[in-house]
Motif scaffolding. Sequence first.
Motif, PDB file in Angstrom:
ATOM      1  N   MET A  61       0.799  -1.116  -0.039  1.00  0.00           N
ATOM      2  CA  MET A  61       0.283  -0.113  -0.055  1.00  0.00           C
ATOM      3  C   MET A  61       0.749   1.354   0.050  1.00  0.00           C
ATOM      4  N   GLY A  62       0.591   1.995  -1.135  1.00  0.00           N
ATOM      5  CA  GLY A  62       1.487   3.458  -0.937  1.00  0.00           C
ATOM      6  C   GLY A  62       2.731   3.044  -1.156  1.00  0.00           C
ATOM      7  N   PRO A  63       3.639   3.562  -0.263  1.00  0.00           N
ATOM      8  CA  PRO A  63       5.214   3.513  -0.175  1.00  0.00           C
ATOM      9  C   PRO A  63       5.685   2.299   0.599  1.00  0.00           C
ATOM     10  N   GLU A  64       4.874   1.305   0.978  1.00  0.00           N
ATOM     11  CA  GLU A  64       5.659   0.038   1.738  1.00  0.00           C
ATOM     12  C   GLU A  64       6.633  -0.616   0.675  1.00  0.00           C
ATOM     13  N   ILE A  65       7.342  -1.255   1.104  1.00  0.00           N
ATOM     14  CA  ILE A  65       8.199  -2.133   0.254  1.00  0.00           C
ATOM     15  C   ILE A  65       7.516  -3.095  -0.638  1.00  0.00           C
ATOM     16  N   ASP A  66       7.650  -3.286  -1.768  1.00  0.00           N
ATOM     17  CA  ASP A  66       7.132  -3.952  -3.079  1.00  0.00           C
ATOM     18  C   ASP A  66       7.340  -5.277  -2.610  1.00  0.00           C
TER      19      ASP A  66
END
Length: 199
Positions: A61-66
Amino acid sequence: MSDSAPYCDVLLAELKAEARRGALARRAAVDPAGKGEALAAVVLRDCPPPPGALVAAFWPMGPEIDVRPLLEALHARGQPLCLPVTPRRGQPLHFRRWQPGDPLAAGPMGTRQPAGGEEVTPDWLLVPLLAFDRAGRRLGYGGGYYDRTLAAWPHAVAIGVAYAAQEMHDPPGVPAGPTDVRLRRVATEQGVVNCAGAS
């Protein structure tokens, strides 16, 4: 403040709110390029789930690590996967079986969750977080969903996933109360942190 010092609820909430502001700023400063692929390589090399274990992940979600490169790699290895379904507040998460390509639906608070699928109980969980420390304390978003879920499944393996920059180094570390479940390990794009204070 010592690790065992009691927090009153109001003070703990204030400390967590302040820690979240700092954690969000540190995470926002991270360049995500290539870090999802690096995280996948670290997990597969240093702490892979056992063959056949049902792995619970999450949709970033958003800038969480992918974590999607890791999910693709696990799926390619034949690892069964599931994703969380967020219930109403105060309840633990539910999980539905999922694999790459299955449809996702909008969930609460900007989450994405399986549109359908069998409800399952995972053996091995990848846990999102905002901040962590070497004692295994994890700062989440404040809903308590993962704390309730991990407390209900004490025998499941739980590994935090984050950018290395999300580690809190300064004492006293992540503010935590008695219901905050500690992690034994956190995987980052730089390696796996073994947490000494996890119970």
